[in-house]
Design a protein around this motif. Structure first.
Motif, PDB file in Angstrom:
ATOM      1  N   GLY A   2      -9.333  45.190  83.269  1.00 10.63           N
ATOM      2  CA  GLY A   2     -10.289  44.379  84.011  1.00 10.63           C
ATOM      3  C   GLY A   2      -9.627  43.599  85.128  1.00 10.63           C
ATOM      4  O   GLY A   2      -8.499  43.892  85.535  1.00 10.63           O
ATOM      5  N   VAL A   3     -10.334  42.592  85.630  1.00 12.56           N
ATOM      6  CA  VAL A   3      -9.826  41.765  86.728  1.00 12.56           C
ATOM      7  C   VAL A   3      -8.789  40.788  86.196  1.00 12.56           C
ATOM      8  O   VAL A   3      -9.005  40.116  85.182  1.00 12.56           O
ATOM      9  CB  VAL A   3     -10.968  41.002  87.413  1.00 12.56           C
ATOM     10  N   GLY A  48      -9.906  41.819  97.487  1.00  6.08           N
ATOM     11  CA  GLY A  48      -8.629  41.168  97.237  1.00  6.08           C
ATOM     12  C   GLY A  48      -8.326  40.929  95.781  1.00  6.08           C
ATOM     13  O   GLY A  48      -7.202  40.517  95.449  1.00  6.08           O
ATOM     14  N   ASP A  49      -9.290  41.162  94.887  1.00  7.14           N
ATOM     15  CA  ASP A  49      -9.047  40.975  93.457  1.00  7.14           C
ATOM     16  C   ASP A  49      -8.035  41.999  92.938  1.00  7.14           C
ATOM     17  O   ASP A  49      -7.964  43.137  93.427  1.00  7.14           O
ATOM     18  CB  ASP A  49     -10.347  41.114  92.665  1.00  7.14           C
ATOM     19  N   ILE A  50      -7.286  41.578  91.936  1.00  6.43           N
ATOM     20  CA  ILE A  50      -6.320  42.461  91.278  1.00  6.43           C
ATOM     21  C   ILE A  50      -6.956  42.992  89.999  1.00  6.43           C
ATOM     22  O   ILE A  50      -7.470  42.213  89.183  1.00  6.43           O
ATOM     23  CB  ILE A  50      -5.020  41.707  90.952  1.00  6.43           C
ATOM     24  N   VAL A  51      -6.935  44.302  89.807  1.00  2.00           N
ATOM     25  CA  VAL A  51      -7.538  44.903  88.624  1.00  2.00           C
ATOM     26  C   VAL A  51      -6.507  45.721  87.858  1.00  2.00           C
ATOM     27  O   VAL A  51      -5.638  46.367  88.443  1.00  2.00           O
ATOM     28  CB  VAL A  51      -8.744  45.810  88.982  1.00  2.00           C
ATOM     29  N   TYR A  52      -6.601  45.634  86.534  1.00  2.00           N
ATOM     30  CA  TYR A  52      -5.775  46.427  85.636  1.00  2.00           C
ATOM     31  C   TYR A  52      -6.673  47.526  85.093  1.00  2.00           C
ATOM     32  O   TYR A  52      -7.659  47.249  84.402  1.00  2.00           O
ATOM     33  CB  TYR A  52      -5.244  45.549  84.511  1.00  2.00           C
ATOM     34  N   ALA A  53      -6.386  48.775  85.434  1.00  2.00           N
ATOM     35  CA  ALA A  53      -7.312  49.869  85.132  1.00  2.00           C
ATOM     36  C   ALA A  53      -6.571  51.099  84.628  1.00  2.00           C
ATOM     37  O   ALA A  53      -5.344  51.190  84.715  1.00  2.00           O
ATOM     38  CB  ALA A  53      -8.123  50.221  86.382  1.00  2.00           C
ATOM     39  N   LYS A  54      -7.347  52.029  84.099  1.00  2.00           N
ATOM     40  CA  LYS A  54      -6.795  53.292  83.607  1.00  2.00           C
ATOM     41  C   LYS A  54      -7.186  54.417  84.565  1.00  2.00           C
ATOM     42  O   LYS A  54      -8.321  54.474  85.032  1.00  2.00           O
ATOM     43  CB  LYS A  54      -7.304  53.587  82.197  1.00  2.00           C
ATOM     44  N   GLY A  62      -4.595  59.131  82.701  1.00  2.00           N
ATOM     45  CA  GLY A  62      -4.327  58.406  81.471  1.00  2.00           C
ATOM     46  C   GLY A  62      -3.389  57.219  81.623  1.00  2.00           C
ATOM     47  O   GLY A  62      -3.239  56.429  80.685  1.00  2.00           O
ATOM     48  N   GLU A  63      -2.775  57.052  82.800  1.00  2.00           N
ATOM     49  CA  GLU A  63      -1.836  55.946  82.989  1.00  2.00           C
ATOM     50  C   GLU A  63      -2.576  54.655  83.337  1.00  2.00           C
ATOM     51  O   GLU A  63      -3.593  54.680  84.024  1.00  2.00           O
ATOM     52  CB  GLU A  63      -0.842  56.278  84.090  1.00  2.00           C
ATOM     53  N   ASN A  64      -2.043  53.541  82.857  1.00  2.00           N
ATOM     54  CA  ASN A  64      -2.568  52.231  83.240  1.00  2.00           C
ATOM     55  C   ASN A  64      -1.894  51.792  84.536  1.00  2.00           C
ATOM     56  O   ASN A  64      -0.664  51.849  84.644  1.00  2.00           O
ATOM     57  CB  ASN A  64      -2.306  51.199  82.148  1.00  2.00           C
ATOM     58  N   VAL A  65      -2.686  51.354  85.491  1.00  2.00           N
ATOM     59  CA  VAL A  65      -2.152  50.958  86.795  1.00  2.00           C
ATOM     60  C   VAL A  65      -2.732  49.609  87.208  1.00  2.00           C
ATOM     61  O   VAL A  65      -3.763  49.175  86.688  1.00  2.00           O
ATOM     62  CB  VAL A  65      -2.457  52.010  87.880  1.00  2.00           C
ATOM     63  N   ILE A  66      -2.050  48.954  88.139  1.00  2.00           N
ATOM     64  CA  ILE A  66      -2.538  47.707  88.718  1.00  2.00           C
ATOM     65  C   ILE A  66      -2.866  47.970  90.178  1.00  2.00           C
ATOM     66  O   ILE A  66      -2.026  48.482  90.931  1.00  2.00           O
ATOM     67  CB  ILE A  66      -1.489  46.591  88.606  1.00  2.00           C
ATOM     68  N   GLY A  67      -4.088  47.642  90.575  1.00  2.00           N
ATOM     69  CA  GLY A  67      -4.513  47.902  91.940  1.00  2.00           C
ATOM     70  C   GLY A  67      -5.137  46.675  92.590  1.00  2.00           C
ATOM     71  O   GLY A  67      -5.462  45.698  91.905  1.00  2.00           O
ATOM     72  N   VAL A  68      -5.298  46.748  93.883  1.00  2.00           N
ATOM     73  CA  VAL A  68      -5.917  45.667  94.647  1.00  2.00           C
ATOM     74  C   VAL A  68      -7.182  46.208  95.310  1.00  2.00           C
ATOM     75  O   VAL A  68      -7.143  47.248  95.978  1.00  2.00           O
ATOM     76  CB  VAL A  68      -4.953  45.121  95.724  1.00  2.00           C
ATOM     77  N   ASP A 106      -6.456  50.005  96.095  1.00  2.00           N
ATOM     78  CA  ASP A 106      -5.119  50.433  96.510  1.00  2.00           C
ATOM     79  C   ASP A 106      -4.208  50.412  95.287  1.00  2.00           C
ATOM     80  O   ASP A 106      -3.949  49.352  94.717  1.00  2.00           O
ATOM     81  CB  ASP A 106      -4.580  49.495  97.582  1.00  2.00           C
ATOM     82  N   VAL A 107      -3.728  51.597  94.879  1.00  2.27           N
ATOM     83  CA  VAL A 107      -2.831  51.698  93.725  1.00  2.27           C
ATOM     84  C   VAL A 107      -1.423  52.117  94.138  1.00  2.27           C
ATOM     85  O   VAL A 107      -0.593  52.424  93.287  1.00  2.27           O
ATOM     86  CB  VAL A 107      -3.391  52.686  92.670  1.00  2.27           C
TER      87      VAL A 107
END
Length: 236
Positions: free
Chosen positions: A147-148, A116-122, A70-76, A88-89
């Protein structure tokens, strides 16, 4: 060892107060706690906290992220394997992100996601027995702010700082919004993405956020005011 709210706790300690509260109303168990039978145990070192009515967690200064559902994370995005992106989170292993986990995605209409894109995901799946799984849509299939993330600047910080700046009582974000416009995404995995009108403003924002970790509310307001004055003087 029995612990109370506000105590410094260690793994193996337990809190009877949480068990008693659970007999009367719904209890939310946050990071650092685990329920076993009729008792709640501490799983990591830190300070035991409570938010009314019945939300409990252990506040700790850790940098290694442990996925939580349920947490929002930023990954590559680090790899593409078939229809799955490996992201990679900051955890012990990468998380899986399906191409169908984007708004409007189909087999013919695939999302534009590159290495290499950065994504904001749950975080959809987070279990010690399963690999983490991410989605970039909510329960209604809409992306919202997920999203990206294009352009901008990504930096790492402690998990404690993310929790602090997202706390409604923290004046940091409100003070920054009053000074200049910007976009920001904060991941509970200790990553923050910001985007301002210029690189100078973006770096100033990052410094203000990183400098707020051990400051009081009044000191945070002063930091934001000083940075705004410096930028205004440079522009003029």
């Amino acid at each position: 060892m029995k612990a109370s709210i506000g105590d410094v706790v260690l793994p193996g300690d337990y809190c009877e107060e949480i068990t008693v509260a659970g007999e009367k109303t719904k209890v939310i168990i946050g990071p650092g706690l685990r329920r076993e039978l009729d008792r709640v145990y501490i799983t990591k070192a830190g300070v035991l906290k409570k938010r009314n009515p019945c939300t409990y967690w252990v506040d700790s200064y850790q940098k290694r992220y442990v996925p939580s559902r349920g947490e929002n994370v930023i990954g590559v995005v680090v790899q593409k394997a078939g229809d799955i992106f490996r992201v990679d989170v900051g955890g012990s292993i990468t998380a899986a992100l399906s191409y169908l986990s984007f708004e409007g995605a189909t087999k013919k209409n695939r999302p534009e996601v590159q290495m290499g894109d950065i994504v904001y995901a749950k975080m959809l799946v987070a279990s010690k027995d399963m690999e983490p799984e991410l989605v970039c849509v909510d329960s209604h299939g809409k992306k919202g702010r997920l999203g990206v993330l294009s352009d901008g600047f990504l930096f790492k910080c402690s998990l404690n700082l993310v929790r602090k700046i997202l706390n409604p009582s923290c004046p940091l974000l409100e003070s920054l919004k009053n000074e200049w416009p910007f976009e920001m995404a904060a991941g509970m995995n200790g990553r923050i993405w910001i985007k301002a009108n210029s690189m100078r403003e973006t770096i100033a924002l990052g410094n203000a956020i990183l400098g707020a970790e051990y400051q009081s509310d009044e000191e945070i307001k002063l930091i934001c005011s000083n940075i705004a004055s410096i930028l205004a003087g440079h522009i003029s």
